[in-house]
Design an enzyme around this catalytic site. Structure first.
Site, PDB file in Angstrom:
ATOM      1  CB  CYS A 263      -0.999  -0.016   1.144  1.00 12.18           C
ATOM      2  SG  CYS A 263      -2.440   1.006   0.789  1.00 12.18           S
TER       3      CYS A 263
ATOM      4  NE  ARG B 112      -8.852   5.832   3.033  1.00  8.59           N
ATOM      5  CZ  ARG B 112      -7.587   6.242   2.861  1.00  8.59           C
ATOM      6  NH1 ARG B 112      -7.354   7.518   2.612  1.00  8.59           N
ATOM      7  NH2 ARG B 112      -6.583   5.402   2.907  1.00  8.59           N
TER       8      ARG B 112
ATOM      9  CG  HIS C 187      -3.345  -3.062   4.194  1.00 11.93           C
ATOM     10  ND1 HIS C 187      -2.135  -2.615   4.666  1.00 11.93           N
ATOM     11  CD2 HIS C 187      -3.870  -2.039   3.469  1.00 11.93           C
ATOM     12  CE1 HIS C 187      -1.951  -1.369   4.249  1.00 11.93           C
ATOM     13  NE2 HIS C 187      -2.993  -0.999   3.536  1.00 11.93           N
TER      14      HIS C 187
HETATM   15  N1  GLN Z   1      -1.975   6.884   2.275  1.00 10.13           N
HETATM   16  C1  GLN Z   1      -2.144   6.083   1.124  1.00 10.13           C
HETATM   17  C2  GLN Z   1      -3.537   6.175   0.515  1.00 10.13           C
HETATM   18  O1  GLN Z   1      -4.418   6.539   1.097  1.00 10.13           O
HETATM   19  C3  GLN Z   1      -1.842   4.616   1.510  1.00 10.13           C
HETATM   20  C4  GLN Z   1      -2.813   4.072   2.500  1.00 10.13           C
HETATM   21  C5  GLN Z   1      -2.372   2.721   3.064  1.00 10.13           C
HETATM   22  O2  GLN Z   1      -1.187   2.392   3.165  1.00 10.13           O
HETATM   23  N2  GLN Z   1      -3.347   1.922   3.466  1.00 10.13           N
HETATM   24  O3  GLN Z   1      -3.720   5.826  -0.584  1.00 10.13           O
END
Ligand code: GLN
Length: 249
Positions: A93, A127, A191
């Site tokens: 990520c 998101r 993840h």
């Molecule tokens: N900050 C990055 C995003 O929002 C990665 C997020 C994460 O590692 N889960 O895309």
């Protein structure tokens, strides 16, 4: 055998139990009589590209990514040298995004990446969150995990994704692909942590690391493990992705 693992920025980039991936690699090595020597390398720490067989970097919020970018840039040449020398790498990520050319966050601030992977990332408004199921035809396997990212990652033409999205958003919610793979470097949004429910990928990375430690181009065959619990965990994650994953590609 002993393989050397460098965990980058474990104190900054570690969400959704990403550090659990290291525990899985160490345990699966030990079950075969091998040993992993894990070293944390963070801001201001020296990094010797000749001193590692496997690199790992986890995920993090925009704030933590911004805190490590300057130090990561100072290690860029050494990281390129380590990978060119055959060391394997898993990036999750936020760490995955910083292996590309840049990550532009929702405020438009551009975090420079190290350009190890042929891609760039731009944050979107919404998101992308949920369980994910991938088809990895290069390995004849599936990957199941969890994603939560604002970033939309665009692979360069000709770049190889890690897998095809069966359920979930993946790199950008549109391309139908997730992650990126370049020789022994694997980048992914998944993840969970990822490896406990996807032992085949753990063994693939372990094989690469042990081969590098032995100076042998071929990954040693790793004795098969029962993996009943892992198979159950994968099945549960896959069924959640089928029920809850983002809109299918
Ligand atoms: N900050 C990055 C995003 O929002 C990665 C997020 C994460 O590692 N889960 O895309």
């Amino acid at each position: 055998m002993k393989a050397r693992v460098v965990h980058l920025y474990a104190d900054y980039l570690n969400i959704y139990a990403d550090r659990g991936n290291i525990a899985v690699l160490a345990r699966r090595a030990a079950w075969r009589g091998h040993e992993l020597d894990v070293v944390n390398v963070s801001i201001g720490d020296p990094f010797d590209p000749g001193e590692c067989d496997l690199l790992y970097i986890g995920g993090g919020q925009d704030r933590e990514q911004a805190l490590v970018t300057a130090d990561l840039a100072s290690k860029a040449d050494a990281l390129h040298a380590a990978v060119a020398g055959g060391a394997a790498m898993l990036a999750v990520c936020g760490g995955y995004q910083l292996l590309g050319r840049f990550y532009r966050d929702r405020e438009g601030a551009e975090l420079l990446g190290i350009g190890l992977l042929p891609l760039h990332t731009i944050a979107g408004e919404r998101r992308m969150i949920g369980d994910v199921l991938l088809d990895c035809d290069w390995a004849g396997q599936t990957l199941a995990g969890f994603e939560n990212h604002a970033g939309r990652t665009v692979l360069d033409a000709g770049a190889r994704p890690l897998g095809r999205v069966v359920h979930g958003f993946g790199n950008d919610g549109e391309s139908g692909f997730e992650g990126c793979r370049l020789d022994r470097v694997v980048g992914t949004y998944l993840h969970g942590p990822l490896l406990p429910r996807n032992p085949w990928l753990a063994d693939w990375l372990l094989g690469c690391a042990l081969a590098h430690a032995a100076g042998d181009p071929e990954a040693p065959a790793l004795e098969a493990l029962g993996d009943e619990l892992e198979a159950d965990a994968h099945a549960v994650a896959a069924s959640r992705a089928r029920k809850r994953g983002g809109r299918p590609a």
